[in-house]
Design an enzyme around this catalytic site. Structure first.
Site, PDB file in Angstrom:
ATOM      1  N   LYS A  43       0.852  -1.205   0.000  1.00  0.00           N
ATOM      2  CA  LYS A  43       0.000   0.000   0.000  1.00  0.00           C
ATOM      3  C   LYS A  43       0.880   1.245   0.000  1.00  0.00           C
ATOM      4  O   LYS A  43       0.676   2.170  -0.780  1.00  0.00           O
ATOM      5  CB  LYS A  43      -0.889   0.002   1.244  1.00  0.00           C
ATOM      6  CG  LYS A  43      -1.540   1.355   1.547  1.00  0.00           C
ATOM      7  CD  LYS A  43      -2.435   1.346   2.751  1.00  0.00           C
ATOM      8  CE  LYS A  43      -1.795   1.811   3.999  1.00  0.00           C
ATOM      9  NZ  LYS A  43      -1.594   3.245   4.171  1.00  0.00           N
ATOM     10  N   ASN A  44       1.912   1.244   0.865  1.00  0.00           N
ATOM     11  CA  ASN A  44       2.705   2.462   1.044  1.00  0.00           C
ATOM     12  C   ASN A  44       3.737   2.683  -0.043  1.00  0.00           C
ATOM     13  O   ASN A  44       4.451   3.681  -0.026  1.00  0.00           O
ATOM     14  CB  ASN A  44       3.336   2.487   2.438  1.00  0.00           C
ATOM     15  CG  ASN A  44       2.246   2.610   3.500  1.00  0.00           C
ATOM     16  OD1 ASN A  44       1.124   2.999   3.192  1.00  0.00           O
ATOM     17  ND2 ASN A  44       2.564   2.251   4.721  1.00  0.00           N
ATOM     18  N   CYS A  93      -5.436  12.470  11.837  1.00  0.00           N
ATOM     19  CA  CYS A  93      -6.374  11.366  11.741  1.00  0.00           C
ATOM     20  C   CYS A  93      -6.312  10.673  13.098  1.00  0.00           C
ATOM     21  O   CYS A  93      -5.863  11.258  14.059  1.00  0.00           O
ATOM     22  CB  CYS A  93      -5.986  10.440  10.609  1.00  0.00           C
ATOM     23  SG  CYS A  93      -4.488   9.583  10.971  1.00  0.00           S
TER      24      CYS A  93
END
Ligand code: EPZ
Length: 446
Positions: free
Chosen positions: A22-23, A116
């Site tokens: 993902k990263n 977040c």
């Protein structure tokens, strides 16, 4: 919101493949926006964060085509320099669009990626670097956008005040088409940054790591298209490794890049874990009592902050007291209250730190709030079922692992978070023999 219903206690076994990282892929998508040619990216993880980023590529005027796990991106011309708030504010990596927008259009409006659930996550280190490369920047709190402009980015020598993974990604991508040489010091060493460098160099960029934590970029006129395969996901590898060790040690994990998880392997070995490599993959197991230990998270090559949630579960099954000292984010223990519902014996505390301003990777403000950066875990504690809610992506994986080893039937709400970073997580666990079902569900009432 989707929920998982999990009956714990099964021995899990079989093969599981680690998805593309993902990263790495979220930045590869942005790298593709630096050229007018078509860029083909293979080994794409089909996760919700990916689709959000593809929305943003279309917002700026790009074309995207996804077939299976292969993606084609073509941004012939950038038609809009604004990353819309309602999409951009959902995802941290929306801020990295600064690089192609400033490079190709000399202007960018990006929403404040904002805090977040795991911390404030500002982008001050990114913005400072871009200003050094010839951008002007102002944040308009009325519209919630950063407004950046440049007459043309130029090379610069910039030393990051503290480690920043996506900050390093952003400045590399701002430098590849800049006029002249850029030297980034105290730059991140995460393997995903190396994956981005390899992709950009395959597009004609001139980037190299000259010495530890130093990256040199020679600006070029233009970049061209390429075909590139994304590296495997380190977080998935460690999540499945810990799951295997806790559920009988019979899971073979395919395409693990062991050199990228040394920070985990050394600690896993220290507590009594071991692994066996076979052509089909790596099997992680522990055949003796799990020893307790103390860890502190750190930038690469240290023990990665994303691994500490699953690790906390592992330490609930160790025979004695362990600690986790989280040094990267201010609020990374979102799973603790949920796990205590399952009978876990853990509590947060404030480790004594001599110079917290320099020790912690986040921007530490004295007395801002009582930073509880430590977690004390007492084991061995049998876990029982509970009804829980996911607070952030990696905490979600933590709750799933806990439910798979707990007695009884657990319910986990908010698994949409999980699907931001783990492709078809429930389906893959089911193939390993987990008793897990996913259903649509009303928002969990606190
Ligand atoms: C990346 O986040 C990853 N995300 C994170 O993975 C990972 O945990 C983190 O690196 C550390 O390895 C992506 O690559 C998309 P940082 P990033 O910039 O780049 C503070 C996951 O679950 N900071 O290295 O945002 C920041 O708030 C995610 O896959 C500033 O204060 O991490 C954090 O506390 C979670 N100002 C610390 O530094 C800045 O300008 C490290 O941030 C930049 C960062």
């Amino acid at each position: 919101m989707n929920k998982y219903v999990i009956k714990g206690g099964n021995i899990l076994s079989g093969d599981v493949s680690v998805s593309g990282s993902k990263n790495a892929v979220l930045k590869a998508i942005i790298a593709a926006c630096l050229t007018a040619d078509t860029v083909e990216i293979k080994n794409i993880p089909l996760i919700s964060d990916l689709f959000i980023m593809l929305e943003l590529v279309k917002e700026i005027g790009g074309k995207v085509k996804l077939s299976g796990h292969t993606l084609k991106i073509e941004v012939q011309d950038i038609k809009s320099v604004k990353i819309p708030l309602e999409i951009g504010a959902k995802i941290r990596t929306s801020s990295i669009f600064l690089a192609p927008l400033l490079s190709r259009k000399k202007e960018a409006l990006i929403p404040n990626p904002g805090g977040c659930r795991i911390g404030a996550r500002p982008i001050d280190r990114h913005i400072e670097g871009l200003i050094r490369m010839g951008a002007t920047a102002k944040y308009d709190s009325l519209d919630g956008y950063f407004h950046l402009k440049t007459r043309g980015l130029h090379g610069s020598n910039y030393k990051f005040e503290k480690n920043t993974h996506t900050g390093t990604d952003t400045l590399i991508m701002a430098a590849v088409l800049a006029d002249g040489r850029t030297i980034l010091e105290n730059a991140a060493e995460e393997p995903e940054v190396d994956d981005l460098i390899a992709l950009l160099n395959s597009m004609g960029a001139k980037i190299k790591r000259s010495k530890p934590r130093t990256i040199v970029i020679e600006g070029v006129e233009r970049l061209h298209g390429t075909t590139y395969e994304i590296m495997p996901d380190r977080n998935e590898a460690v999540t499945f490794a810990i799951l295997s060790a806790l559920t009988g040690g019979k899971i073979f994990i395919k395409n693990v890049e062991m050199q990228n998880i040394n920070g985990f392997l050394s600690i896993f070995k220290k507590v009594g874990g071991d692994w066996e490599k076979k052509n089909s993959g790596v099997r992680f197991y522990i055949n003796k009592k799990i020893k307790p230990t103390n860890i502190a998270t750190a930038p690469h090559p240290g023990f990665m902050t994303d691994w500490q949630g699953p690790w906390a579960i592992f330490m609930t099954q160790a025979g004695g007291d362990s600690t986790i000292h989280e040094t990267i984010y201010e609020n990374r223990f979102g799973y603790v209250n949920e796990l205590t519902k399952m009978g876990a014996n853990m509590r947060m505390y404030s480790p004594i730190v001599k110079n917290p301003e320099t020790f912690y990777n986040f921007n530490y403000y004295n007395g801002e709030k009582d930073h509880m950066q430590g977690l004390k875990i007492h084991g061995k504690t049998p876990l029982h079922n509970a009804v829980m809610k996911v607070s952030d992506l990696r905490a979600g994986a933590t709750l799933v692992i806990a439910s798979l080893i707990a007695r009884g039937e657990s319910i986990i709400y908010g698994v949409d978070y999980l699907e931001r970073g783990y492709e078809s997580f429930d389906r893959r666990l089911k193939t390993l023999g987990a008793d897990i079902a996913k259903t649509e569900e009303e928002e969990f009432l606190e």
